[in-house]
Write an enzyme that holds these catalytic residues in place. Structure first.
Site, PDB file in Angstrom:
ATOM      1  NE  ARG A 152      -2.000  -1.754   3.524  1.00 37.30           N
ATOM      2  CZ  ARG A 152      -2.431  -1.984   4.764  1.00 37.30           C
ATOM      3  NH1 ARG A 152      -3.659  -1.599   5.106  1.00 37.30           N
ATOM      4  NH2 ARG A 152      -1.651  -2.566   5.651  1.00 37.30           N
TER       5      ARG A 152
ATOM      6  CE  LYS B 213       0.810  -2.519   9.374  1.00 35.16           C
ATOM      7  NZ  LYS B 213      -0.382  -2.833  10.199  1.00 35.16           N
TER       8      LYS B 213
ATOM      9  CE1 TYR C 156      -5.645   2.100  10.271  1.00 35.96           C
ATOM     10  CE2 TYR C 156      -4.512   1.780   8.171  1.00 35.96           C
ATOM     11  CZ  TYR C 156      -5.686   1.939   8.901  1.00 35.96           C
ATOM     12  OH  TYR C 156      -6.888   1.936   8.251  1.00 35.96           O
TER      13      TYR C 156
ATOM     14  CG  HIS D 222      -2.230  -1.196  14.966  1.00 35.51           C
ATOM     15  ND1 HIS D 222      -3.576  -1.287  15.257  1.00 35.51           N
ATOM     16  CD2 HIS D 222      -2.130  -1.067  13.612  1.00 35.51           C
ATOM     17  CE1 HIS D 222      -4.268  -1.234  14.124  1.00 35.51           C
ATOM     18  NE2 HIS D 222      -3.422  -1.081  13.119  1.00 35.51           N
TER      19      HIS D 222
ATOM     20  CD  GLU E  26      -3.928   2.712  15.364  1.00 35.33           C
ATOM     21  OE1 GLU E  26      -3.020   2.596  16.207  1.00 35.33           O
ATOM     22  OE2 GLU E  26      -3.732   3.114  14.190  1.00 35.33           O
TER      23      GLU E  26
ATOM     24  CG  ASP F 180      -2.276  -4.718  12.790  1.00 38.41           C
ATOM     25  OD1 ASP F 180      -1.092  -5.070  12.699  1.00 38.41           O
ATOM     26  OD2 ASP F 180      -2.931  -4.296  11.826  1.00 38.41           O
TER      27      ASP F 180
END
Length: 371
Positions: free
Chosen positions: A15, A75, A94, A96, A118, A270
């Site tokens: 991505r 990510k 993101y 996490h 998120e 995740d």
């Protein structure tokens, strides 16, 4: 503002933080965009496509990180990336953090302002930047389960939908949120015997109406989870506590009672995973076996369909990214939903769930940002 887009370096992550179309929106709003060469290769977007949209092309990630005032990724930053972040810079991606103390420490040390997709919220109480990837992951979970059930992959040798005269696979979905709903939809569409467990009665009623009896619903108790898991051919872990580590809902003892060749797909990996035996895997080596049960725990499932995922993600993140590019920290101060996304700022953890999970000091966003 100068917005930077480095190429993703997590293994088998294809991505990209900004599509060429999104770059055009930033440029039209008066911002500069710097894209690392080859960043869009995973979605078949050439450097020339980005240049045509108004971006400048950087020869390396180091150039992007050193020059950008805001870095837009997909990510979480890897160790070689978080060491290049700096105070005064915004990171939008993101994160996490709850199950990842090393990354959290790296972000704290860098002094960066880290906004996590998120945990950004909306006025309906949802998570609008997590939702599109949850939709993708929920659908992919059933594809992964189907592949893992095949005998050559170590599974039981069951076709998800069965055939006339032979029963279909029994699929248990733990969690009735976005991931669980899309997993149940895919499984039911293939003809599986599906049950969804959740602790929210209103949500179970919604699912019952949505699927019109094609999916069974059950209130999630310890007994219900154990009973369903032991009888399942596939279990989809789809439980989310925003910002916090996922609860462990299936123990090793319960796992040992499951059918040999059954499959666990842990979409919550995740956030640490919701099965006691889970550990992160990659698209290069997606599964492992414990007590005869196949585990699929890929931590970036949507990365396998980057074209769909990148555009779905950009559709959701674009307004928030433009707001921060235009107003900087004032965009976070003035928008409680964007403020909910702020996880780390100038060495302080500003998300209560992350701080609790990692047993670190928590500083409210308002205090961290100041007036």
């Amino acid at each position: 503002m100068l917005v930077g887009v480095p190429k993703e370096i997590k293994i088998h992550e294809y991505r990209v933080g900004l599509t060429p179309e999104a770059v055009r929106e930033y440029v039209a709003a008066g911002h500069e965009v710097l894209v690392e060469a080859g960043a869009g290769a995973g979605i078949a977007a050439a450097d020339a496509d980005y240049a045509a949209a108004g971006a400048a092309i950087a020869a390396s990630a180091a150039e992007v990180f050193s020059r950008a005032e805001m870095v837009v990724k997909v990510k979480e930053p890897q160790p070689t990336e978080w060491t290049q972040l700096r105070e005064g810079q915004i990171l939008f991606t993101y994160l996490h953090l709850a199950p990842d103390p090393a990354q959290t420490a790296g972000l704290i040390e860098s002094g960066v302002t880290a906004v996590a997709y998120e945990t950004v919220t909306d006025r309906f109480g949802g998570l609008p930047l997590l939702a599109p990837m949850s939709e993708v992951a929920g659908r992919l979970a059933i594809e992964a389960a189907g592949a893992s059930l095949k005998r050559h992959a170590g599974g039981r040798g069951i076709l998800i939908g069965g055939v006339p005269g032979v029963p279909p696979a029994r699929i248990v979905v733990i969690g009735g949120g976005v991931v669980g709903t899309h997993a149940a939809r895919m499984a039911a569409g293939l003809g599986a015997d599906v049950v969804v467990l959740d602790r929210s009665l209103p949500r179970l009623r919604q699912l019952d109406e949505l699927f019109e009896g094609r999916v069974r619903t059950r209130f999630s108790t310890l007994h219900a989870v154990e009973e369903e898991v032991v009888a399942a051919d596939v279990v989809i872990g789809a439980v989310l506590i925003p910002g916090a580590a996922a609860p462990r809902l299936v123990s090793r003892a319960q796992l040992s009672r499951m059918k040999r060749g059954a499959v666990l797909v842990d979409v919550a990996i995740d956030q640490g995973g919701c099965f006691e035996t889970s550990r992160p895997t990659t698209h290069a080596d997606p599964t492992f076996e414990v007590d005869g049960v196949i585990h699929y725990c890929v931590a970036n499932m949507p990365g396998s369909v980057p074209l769909t995922s990148s555009y779905a993600l950009n559709n959701a993140t674009l307004p928030f990214g433009l707001a921060m590019a235009g107003k900087g920290l004032d965009a976070i101060r003035s928008d409680p939903h964007l403020a909910a996304g702020l996880n780390v700022h100038r060495g302080e953890v500003t998300n209560a769930s992350v701080a609790t999970s990692l047993r670190m000091a928590y500083v409210p966003v308002e205090k961290a940002l100041g007036p």
